[in-house]
Design a protein around this motif. Structure first.
Motif, PDB file in Angstrom:
ATOM      1  N   GLU A   1      -9.655 -14.288  -3.935  1.00  0.00           N
ATOM      2  CA  GLU A   1      -8.971 -14.913  -2.809  1.00  0.00           C
ATOM      3  C   GLU A   1      -7.949 -15.930  -3.315  1.00  0.00           C
TER       4      GLU A   1
ATOM      5  N   ASP B   1      -4.356  -2.925  -6.114  1.00  0.00           N
ATOM      6  CA  ASP B   1      -5.299  -2.949  -4.986  1.00  0.00           C
ATOM      7  C   ASP B   1      -5.674  -4.402  -4.704  1.00  0.00           C
ATOM      8  N   HIS B   2      -5.228  -4.924  -3.577  1.00  0.00           N
ATOM      9  CA  HIS B   2      -5.418  -6.353  -3.287  1.00  0.00           C
ATOM     10  C   HIS B   2      -6.891  -6.712  -3.092  1.00  0.00           C
ATOM     11  N   GLU B   3      -7.718  -5.741  -2.760  1.00  0.00           N
ATOM     12  CA  GLU B   3      -9.135  -6.041  -2.526  1.00  0.00           C
ATOM     13  C   GLU B   3      -9.885  -6.366  -3.822  1.00  0.00           C
ATOM     14  N   THR B   4      -9.334  -5.970  -4.958  1.00  0.00           N
ATOM     15  CA  THR B   4     -10.010  -6.231  -6.233  1.00  0.00           C
ATOM     16  C   THR B   4      -9.630  -7.592  -6.820  1.00  0.00           C
ATOM     17  N   TRP B   5      -8.729  -8.315  -6.136  1.00  0.00           N
ATOM     18  CA  TRP B   5      -8.272  -9.615  -6.640  1.00  0.00           C
ATOM     19  C   TRP B   5      -9.015 -10.746  -5.936  1.00  0.00           C
TER      20      TRP B   5
ATOM     21  N   ARG C   1      -4.245 -12.848  -4.805  1.00  0.00           N
ATOM     22  CA  ARG C   1      -3.911 -11.461  -4.529  1.00  0.00           C
ATOM     23  C   ARG C   1      -2.394 -11.242  -4.628  1.00  0.00           C
TER      24      ARG C   1
ATOM     25  N   ASN D   1       0.818  -1.206   0.000  1.00  0.00           N
ATOM     26  CA  ASN D   1       0.000   0.000   0.000  1.00  0.00           C
ATOM     27  C   ASN D   1       0.859   1.267   0.000  1.00  0.00           C
TER      28      ASN D   1
END
Length: 578
Positions: free
Chosen positions: A263, A257-261, A266, A8
Motif C-alpha cells: 500500500e 500487477d498493482h495488487e502485488t505491491w 503501487r 491494466n
C-alpha cells in the motif's frame, strides 16, 4: 478511464496467451533439439544439483537414412520406443536401478551426428547474439510437457513445457563437441501457461519458491492433481526439448500487477506513472538557462563529474539533480553515454540511487566500462542480465559491503589548481570575445577576417589606425560605406593617374560651357592632326621613321634643329683627312 484501467490495458498488451506462444503451444519447431530416452529427475540432478556439464549423443547410424537427416520409419512415430535404439550398447546399471544411459552425462537425441552438430551450432550462435544485444538468455531445457486440449470437442492436442532450466551450450574449440550446462539463473515453472489456465480454465498450477529444494517428480505429481478433472489431459514427465523460450514480457506483466505491491508503493501511486497515463508531464523550467555562465553558478567542489562535459551536458545534469524529468537525445558520438556516466557519478556523490535500463546490452556495457575506468565500478550492481542469479547477487552485495568506505586523500590542492585554471581559461575566453574599443567587433572575429584575406595581407599598405580608436559602430559603418563607394568608382574609372583628365585642376563644368568645350576639342583635334602630318613630313625629309608618340616627335625636331645649325659645306672636301 482511470490510471489503474489504463495500466491494466497496457499490461494485457504485454501478455501473450495465444497459441502462437511456444510456452502455450509448443508446435513442431526447427530451432530445437529433442531429447529422448532420458529421465527428467535424473537430468535435473546432473545439471542443477550436481552442476555437471552434459554432452549430446546422436542417434545411432543404423537408424538413419543415407542423408543423415531422416530417421528410418521405425523411429519416426510419436510413441516410438527409443529405449530399444539406445539400450543395445548399454550394459551398465546404476545403484538406484537405472540404466547407465539414464545416469551418465550424455543427452540422447534423435538426430544424426552432422545434423545435430549443425543444429547446436545454430542455437549456440543465436543464444549468444540475443545475450549480446539484449543481455537475456532465452535458451532453456524444458523438462516434462503437459498435453492438453482447448475443450472436450477439440481434436487438436496442444503441448506445453512445464519446467524450464536456463542453460548454455559451449565448446572449448571448433574441434570439440558442444556441452550443455546450467547457467545458475532461476529455474521456474511455465508462467505463461500458469496465467492462461488460471484465466481460462480456473486451474491454478503449482509454483515453487526455493530453487534448491525443487523435487521434479513431486512437482509433476502436483500438476497431475491439478488437471485430474480434465478429459484427455496428461503430463508427459520425461518428454524433454532444448529450445528458445522468452519470458521477458510476461515478467513485466507480473511486475505491473498493482495488487502485488504494498500500500502506498503501487505503480499508480508513482508520479511518473501518473504523468505517463494521465495528466502528462508539465513543461518544467530549466534550473539554469542556456545563456547563463555555468562557472558563475558552480564551483569545482560542488560537482562530482568524472568525465568531460560541455555546458549543455552540465546543464542537463544539474536539471536531473534537481529532480526534473527530461529526454536527452542526439546522434551517435554526441556524448550521451558519458553524460549518463556523469549522472550516475553525481547520484553516487549525492547519496542517491540510480536505476539504469536499456533494451541493448551494449549500451549498459559501455557505461559500465566507463564507471570501471574511473573507479566507480564497485558501486554498480547488475540486477537483470544473463550473468545474474540470486546467489551471485548475494555474493556481490557481500563483496561490496566488505570493501568498506572509500578513502579519499586531500583534494584541496587539486580543487585550488582546478579553480585557477578555470579562471584563466574564462579570462581568456572573455578577452577574445570582448569587443575592441567601441567597434563591437571581437578579437576572434577580427582574426577570422584577417585570416580570410589570405596571402594578400602582405601586399596591403600599412594604415594609420590612430584616428579610428574613438570610432563607434555607427562611425565604422558610415566610413565603410564611403570606402565601398570609392571602391565602386575605382572599378568604373580605373587608376586615377592613368586617366586622360589626370592633373586637371578644374572641379566644375557648367552646362553652358559644353558647346565651347566641344569647339575647343575640335580645334585641338585639328591641331593634333596637323602636328602629326608635319612631323611625318619632317621625318620623311630627314629619312627617319614616322613618329608614334610626342617623345619621338621631340627627337625628330631636335635632329632637324641640329641639321639647320650645321655650317655650309659647299666646295669643301668632306672626305679630306684634315
Amino acid at each position: 478511464m482511470s490510471i489503474i484501467e489504463k495500466l491494466n490495458a497496457s499490461r494485457k498488451e504485454l501478455l501473450d496467451l495465444g497459441l502462437r506462444n511456444p510456452l502455450i503451444n509448443f508446435r513442431t519447431r526447427k530451432g530445437k533439439v529433442d531429447v529422448v530416452d532420458e529421465i527428467s529427475h535424473e537430468i535435473f540432478r546432473i545439471l542443477v544439483i550436481d552442476n555437471k556439464k552434459m554432452s549430446f549423443s546422436p542417434v545411432p547410424d543404423k537408424a538413419l537414412s543415407d542423408d543423415d537427416g531422416e530417421l528410418l520409419e521405425l523411429f519416426s512415430e510419436e510413441d516410438a520406443d527409443w529405449s530399444k535404439l539406445f539400450s543395445e550398447d548399454d550394459g551398465n546399471t546404476s545403484d538406484n536401478g537405472l540404466a547407465g544411459r539414464h545416469t551418465d552425462t550424455r543427452l540422447q537425441t534423435k538426430m544424426g551426428a552432422s545434423s545435430l552438430h549443425a543444429r547446436l551450432l545454430t542455437m549456440h550462435n543465436g543464444a549468444n547474439t540475443f545475450i549480446q544485444e539484449q543481455g537475456v538468455n532465452i535458451l532453456y531445457l524444458a523438462l516434462g510437457f503437459l498435453h492438453w486440449y482447448e475443450d472436450d470437442n477439440s481434436d487438436k492436442k496442444r503441448i506445453a513445457p512445464l519446467l524450464l532450466i536456463p542453460v548454455e551450450i559451449k565448446r572449448a574449440s571448433a574441434k570439440e563437441k558442444f556441452q550443455l550446462s546450467y547457467t545458475g539463473n532461476d529455474i521456474g515453472p511455465n508462467l505463461s501457461l500458469y496465467e492462461k489456465f488460471k484465466n481460462e480454465f480456473a486451474i491454478k498450477l503449482p509454483e515453487f519458491d526455493e530453487q534448491d529444494t525443487v523435487d521434479v517428480d513431486d512437482y509433476f505429481t502436483q500438476v497431475e492433481n491439478c488437471i485430474a478433472g480434465q478429459n484427455r489431459w496428461k503430463v508427459s514427465r520425461d518428454e524433454m526439448v532444448l529450445g528458445f523460450f522468452s519470458f521477458g514480457k510476461f515478467l513485466m506483466y507480473k511486475d505491473l500487477d498493482h495488487e502485488t505491491w504494498p500500500e502506498g508503493k503501487r505503480p499508480q501511486d508513482h508520479s511518473i506513472v501518473q504523468a505517463l497515463l494521465s495528466e502528462g508531464f508539465r513543461n518544467e523550467t530549466p534550473l539554469v538557462s542556456d545563456e547563463s555562465h555555468i562557472d558563475d553558478l558552480l564551483s569545482p567542489q560542488d560537482v562530482n563529474l568524472v568525465m568531460d562535459a560541455d555546458s549543455s551536458q552540465t546543464l542537463a545534469i544539474l536539471d536531473i539533480n534537481s529532480g526534473q524529468n527530461m529526454v536527452i537525445q542526439g546522434p551517435p558520438g554526441t556524448g550521451k553515454s558519458q553524460t549518463i556516466t556523469n549522472v550516475i557519478a553525481e547520484a553516487i556523490g549525492l547519496d542517491k540511487k540510480v536505476l539504469f535500463v536499456s533494451e541493448k546490452m551494449s549500451a549498459l556495457e559501455v557505461v559500465k566500462r566507463r564507471l570501471d575506468a574511473v573507479g566507480l565500478g564497485d558501486a554498480v550492481l547488475e540486477l537483470h542480465s544473463h550473468k545474474t542469479n540470486k546467489r551471485a547477487l548475494i555474493d556481490e552485495l557481500k563483496r561490496t559491503i566488505n570493501l568498506g568506505k572509500p578513502i579519499v586523500g586531500n583534494i584541496n590542492d587539486d580543487i585550488q589548481s582546478l579553480t585557477e585554471m578555470r579562471d584563466r581559461l574564462n579570462a581568456y575566453c572573455e578577452a577574445v570575445n570582448k569587443p575592441i574599443l567601441n567597434s563591437s567587433i571581437t578579437p576572434i572575429d577580427a582574426i577570422g577576417l584577417y585570416k580570410g584575406l589570405g596571402d594578400e595581407v602582405t601586399s596591403l599598405p600599412r594604415i594609420d589606425f590612430s584616428e579610428m580608436k574613438d570610432w563607434d559602430m555607427g562611425d565604422f559603418k558610415s566610413n565603410r560605406l564611403r570606402v565601398e563607394e570609392l571602391q565602386r568608382r575605382l572599378i568604373e574609372m580605373g587608376v586615377p593617374s592613368k586617366n586622360s583628365f589626370w592633373g586637371i585642376k578644374r572641379t566644375v563644368l557648367l552646362p553652358t560651357e559644353n558647346e565651347k568645350l566641344k569647339q575647343m576639342l575640335v580645334d585641338v583635334i585639328k591641331s593634333v592632326e596637323m602636328h602629326r602630318a608635319n612631323s611625318c613630313e619632317l621625318a620623311k625629309q630627314l629619312f627617319l621613321d614616322e613618329p608614334n608618340s610626342n617623345h619621338e616627335v621631340s627627337m625628330i625636331c631636335r635632329a632637324a634643329l641640329r641639321a639647320s645649325e650645321a655650317p655650309k659645306l659647299e666646295g669643301v672636301r668632306v672626305d679630306s683627312g684634315d
